[in-house]
Design a protein around this motif. Structure first.
Motif, PDB file in Angstrom:
ATOM      1  N   ALA A 162       1.022  -0.981   0.369  1.00 48.25           N
ATOM      2  CA  ALA A 162      -0.128  -0.055   0.437  1.00 48.25           C
ATOM      3  C   ALA A 162       1.045   1.438   0.137  1.00 48.25           C
ATOM      4  N   LEU A 163       0.916   2.612  -0.992  1.00 52.01           N
ATOM      5  CA  LEU A 163       1.045   3.226  -0.797  1.00 52.01           C
ATOM      6  C   LEU A 163       0.079   4.817   0.245  1.00 52.01           C
ATOM      7  N   VAL A 164       1.052   5.126   1.557  1.00 53.43           N
ATOM      8  CA  VAL A 164       0.017   6.227   2.145  1.00 53.43           C
ATOM      9  C   VAL A 164       0.570   7.272   2.296  1.00 53.43           C
ATOM     10  N   ALA A 165      -0.602   8.510   2.281  1.00 50.85           N
ATOM     11  CA  ALA A 165      -0.440   9.878   2.118  1.00 50.85           C
ATOM     12  C   ALA A 165      -0.378  10.689   3.316  1.00 50.85           C
ATOM     13  N   LYS A 166       0.786  10.531   3.560  1.00 49.09           N
ATOM     14  CA  LYS A 166       1.652  11.663   5.274  1.00 49.09           C
ATOM     15  C   LYS A 166       0.652  12.560   5.867  1.00 49.09           C
ATOM     16  N   GLN A 167       0.215  12.094   6.385  1.00 50.82           N
ATOM     17  CA  GLN A 167      -0.656  13.193   6.749  1.00 50.82           C
ATOM     18  C   GLN A 167       0.397  14.000   8.059  1.00 50.82           C
ATOM     19  N   ASP A 168       0.946  13.692   8.509  1.00 48.29           N
ATOM     20  CA  ASP A 168       2.274  14.468   9.356  1.00 48.29           C
ATOM     21  C   ASP A 168       4.031  14.585   8.469  1.00 48.29           C
ATOM     22  N   GLY A 169       4.223  16.231   8.023  1.00 47.84           N
ATOM     23  CA  GLY A 169       5.218  16.291   7.883  1.00 47.84           C
ATOM     24  C   GLY A 169       6.503  15.756   8.452  1.00 47.84           C
ATOM     25  N   ARG A 170       6.358  15.801   9.956  1.00 45.80           N
ATOM     26  CA  ARG A 170       7.684  15.017  10.313  1.00 45.80           C
ATOM     27  C   ARG A 170       7.828  13.214  10.283  1.00 45.80           C
ATOM     28  N   MET A 171       6.441  12.884   9.793  1.00 49.83           N
ATOM     29  CA  MET A 171       7.062  11.296   9.538  1.00 49.83           C
ATOM     30  C   MET A 171       8.054  11.575   8.450  1.00 49.83           C
ATOM     31  N   PRO A 172       7.980   9.747   8.828  1.00 48.22           N
ATOM     32  CA  PRO A 172       9.596   9.715   7.980  1.00 48.22           C
ATOM     33  C   PRO A 172       9.254   9.025   6.288  1.00 48.22           C
ATOM     34  N   THR A 173       9.612   9.743   5.461  1.00 48.64           N
ATOM     35  CA  THR A 173       8.927   9.386   3.711  1.00 48.64           C
ATOM     36  C   THR A 173       9.586   7.909   3.746  1.00 48.64           C
ATOM     37  N   ALA A 174       9.293   6.849   4.242  1.00 52.82           N
ATOM     38  CA  ALA A 174      10.101   5.478   3.891  1.00 52.82           C
ATOM     39  C   ALA A 174       8.802   4.433   4.342  1.00 52.82           C
ATOM     40  N   TRP A 175       9.735   3.150   3.823  1.00 50.72           N
ATOM     41  CA  TRP A 175       8.807   1.858   3.614  1.00 50.72           C
ATOM     42  C   TRP A 175       8.743   1.008   5.210  1.00 50.72           C
ATOM     43  N   GLY A 176       7.582   0.522   5.233  1.00 48.33           N
ATOM     44  CA  GLY A 176       7.578  -0.140   6.528  1.00 48.33           C
ATOM     45  C   GLY A 176       7.301  -1.937   6.598  1.00 48.33           C
ATOM     46  N   ILE A 177       7.655  -2.728   7.061  1.00 48.70           N
ATOM     47  CA  ILE A 177       7.700  -4.080   7.490  1.00 48.70           C
ATOM     48  C   ILE A 177       6.460  -4.483   8.643  1.00 48.70           C
ATOM     49  N   TYR A 178       6.035  -5.289   8.262  1.00 47.79           N
ATOM     50  CA  TYR A 178       5.024  -5.694   9.260  1.00 47.79           C
ATOM     51  C   TYR A 178       4.960  -6.562   9.523  1.00 47.79           C
ATOM     52  N   PHE A 179       4.903  -7.568  10.852  1.00 49.68           N
ATOM     53  CA  PHE A 179       4.895  -9.277  11.305  1.00 49.68           C
ATOM     54  C   PHE A 179       3.649  -9.576  11.807  1.00 49.68           C
ATOM     55  N   ALA A 180       3.546 -10.586  11.367  1.00 46.77           N
ATOM     56  CA  ALA A 180       1.843 -11.248  11.312  1.00 46.77           C
ATOM     57  C   ALA A 180       2.087 -12.025  13.337  1.00 46.77           C
ATOM     58  N   THR A 181       0.805 -11.681  13.975  1.00 48.67           N
ATOM     59  CA  THR A 181       0.874 -12.141  14.835  1.00 48.67           C
ATOM     60  C   THR A 181      -1.282 -12.355  15.632  1.00 48.67           C
ATOM     61  N   ASP A 182      -1.226 -13.533  15.969  1.00 47.79           N
ATOM     62  CA  ASP A 182      -2.419 -13.403  16.158  1.00 47.79           C
ATOM     63  C   ASP A 182      -2.656 -13.266  17.610  1.00 47.79           C
ATOM     64  N   ASP A 183      -2.264 -12.163  17.716  1.00 49.51           N
ATOM     65  CA  ASP A 183      -2.494 -11.568  19.100  1.00 49.51           C
ATOM     66  C   ASP A 183      -1.678 -10.273  19.632  1.00 49.51           C
ATOM     67  N   ALA A 184      -2.293  -9.103  19.203  1.00 43.55           N
ATOM     68  CA  ALA A 184      -1.616  -7.585  18.970  1.00 43.55           C
ATOM     69  C   ALA A 184      -0.938  -7.469  20.210  1.00 43.55           C
ATOM     70  N   ALA A 185      -1.838  -7.663  21.264  1.00 38.92           N
ATOM     71  CA  ALA A 185      -2.047  -7.058  22.810  1.00 38.92           C
ATOM     72  C   ALA A 185      -1.176  -7.781  23.136  1.00 38.92           C
ATOM     73  N   ALA A 186      -0.588  -9.493  23.156  1.00 39.92           N
ATOM     74  CA  ALA A 186       0.490 -10.038  23.849  1.00 39.92           C
ATOM     75  C   ALA A 186       1.753  -9.173  22.804  1.00 39.92           C
ATOM     76  N   SER A 187       1.661  -9.228  21.642  1.00 38.28           N
ATOM     77  CA  SER A 187       3.169  -9.711  21.006  1.00 38.28           C
ATOM     78  C   SER A 187       3.621  -8.091  22.013  1.00 38.28           C
ATOM     79  N   VAL A 188       2.661  -7.007  21.820  1.00 38.11           N
ATOM     80  CA  VAL A 188       3.041  -5.393  22.661  1.00 38.11           C
ATOM     81  C   VAL A 188       3.849  -6.077  24.081  1.00 38.11           C
ATOM     82  N   ALA A 189       3.187  -6.632  24.659  1.00 34.45           N
ATOM     83  CA  ALA A 189       3.221  -6.990  25.806  1.00 34.45           C
ATOM     84  C   ALA A 189       4.830  -7.842  25.992  1.00 34.45           C
ATOM     85  N   ARG A 190       5.341  -8.840  24.778  1.00 32.88           N
ATOM     86  CA  ARG A 190       6.976  -9.033  25.025  1.00 32.88           C
ATOM     87  C   ARG A 190       7.513  -8.034  24.630  1.00 32.88           C
ATOM     88  N   ILE A 191       6.970  -7.494  23.660  1.00 32.27           N
ATOM     89  CA  ILE A 191       7.883  -5.731  23.267  1.00 32.27           C
ATOM     90  C   ILE A 191       8.430  -5.438  24.655  1.00 32.27           C
TER      91      ILE A 191
END
Length: 357
Positions: free
Chosen positions: A53-82
């Motif tokens: 997906a291509l995303v229009a930046k909503q704030d100029g302070r955000m980086p112009t960058a490609w981002g990667i996502y990793f799959a999780t079956d429980d985002a809340a649990a993953s955030v806790a481990r992080i």
């Protein structure tokens, strides 16, 4: 059953100042077609299959960058481990319509990545094929802390490579969540030996090109686009090329050398035999040869049929070459920058599993 095993790379997107310009660039470069989303983004398709997906930046302070996502079956649990593993949560899990749950975090070295818990949308529908995602790697100065972090959070097993690219580990390390393995960098394409060695126009000196790397990032192309917290991710300057997938960035005269330990670690999911055949990504070391201002970042790589041709075409479209095409054991690779500054890599995989020497 989910299309992506837990901890597998499942999505990429790019944050851009000008969405329409991005559609023109990537449409011409990769032949992608686009469908508008309900938010400030556009889904990208290759052969009718979702790739990014291509995303229009909503704030100029955000980086112009490609981002990667990793799959999780429980985002809340993953955030806790992080958090427990020493990472930073930038955006807590939030539902994106019925598409799924998105979160954003940074590892102990500061590299930003996303989490995606699938709802109606699993992630990309095409990978390891031409003009689709095939590899990702984090570049960091905090080698030991980052290795431990990803092993604890995602359960990655490591295969360490020395300067020659040879496997120097006896076995993988870490345990836990498993991802879906891809062979080497996956994909298909023409033989790397067929690529021309002629100079590619528009090549920029590696010491003078700046751009973006890391995660911006909106949800995986889903309805109701949500962007990262404004100013939460530093702009990424990539005045350098990437280590090739599954190899070491260790030329002492050009790249410097790590104080000790392996320069490149390939990641394989838990429950697999660690090594190139199961690797889904890797970790490379940013050495002291590079400016201290260069932050940690993730590099996203797309498979292509002709690395040289793609690099030259990117220049004609207004992009730049950060690292000119070079041969690696897994094919031929280049690091490019689009016409708005987002950095990404392209890899022309070898044919039928043959590797260049």
């Amino acid at each position: 059953m989910a299309a992506f095993a837990r901890s597998a790379p499942c999505w990429v997107d790019v944050q851009l100042p000008d969405l329409e310009a991005g559609k023109r660039f990537y449409g011409e470069l990769f032949g992608w077609t686009f469908r508008p989303g309900e938010g400030p983004y556009a889904d990208a398709f290759s052969g009718g299959r979702l790739v990014a997906a291509l995303v229009a930046k909503q704030d100029g302070r955000m980086p112009t960058a490609w981002g990667i996502y990793f799959a999780t079956d429980d985002a809340a649990a993953s955030v806790a481990r992080i958090r427990e593993a020493g990472g930073t949560v930038i955006t807590d899990p939030v539902w994106v319509g019925r598409a799924g749950v998105v979160a954003q975090a940074a590892d102990p070295g500061g590299a930003v990545f996303g989490l995606w818990q699938a709802g109606e949308r699993e992630g990309f529908e095409k990978q390891d094929e031409p003009v689709s995602f095939c590899w990702t790697e984090v570049h960091t100065r905090q080698r030991d802390r980052v290795d431990a972090f990803y092993e604890e959070v995602f359960g990655f097993q490591g295969t360490d490579l020395g300067a020659s690219g040879a496997d120097v580990s006896d076995s993988g390390t870490g345990s836990g969540a498993s991802g879906s393995g891809t062979s080497d960098s996956g994909g298909s394409g023409s033989d790397a030996s067929d690529a021309s060695d002629a100079d590619v126009p528009g090549t920029s000196d590696a010491s003078g090109t700046s751009g973006a790397g890391g995660s911006g990032s909106a949800e995986p192309g889903a309805t109701g686009s949500g962007t990262a917290e404004p100013g939460s991710a530093e702009p990424r300057t990539t005045e350098r090329g990437s280590a090739e997938p599954g190899s070491a960035e260790t030329d002492a005269t050009e790249h410097g050398s790590a104080a000790s330990g392996p320069d490149f670690r390939m990641w394989s999911p838990a429950g697999t035999e660690p090594g190139p055949d199961t690797a889904i990504g890797g970790r490379s070391v940013i050495t002291d040869a590079f400016p201290a201002e260069l932050p940690s970042y993730f590099l996203v790589c797309f498979a292509v049929e002709d690395c040289n041709s793609t690099a030259g075409h990117a220049v004609r479209l207004g992009g730049r070459i950060t690292e000119p095409p070079f041969d690696v054991p897994y094919g031929r690779m280049a690091v490019l920058q689009d016409d708005q500054g987002a950095v990404f890599a392209v890899l022309q995989p070898v044919v039928s599993g043959k590797r260049t020497e």
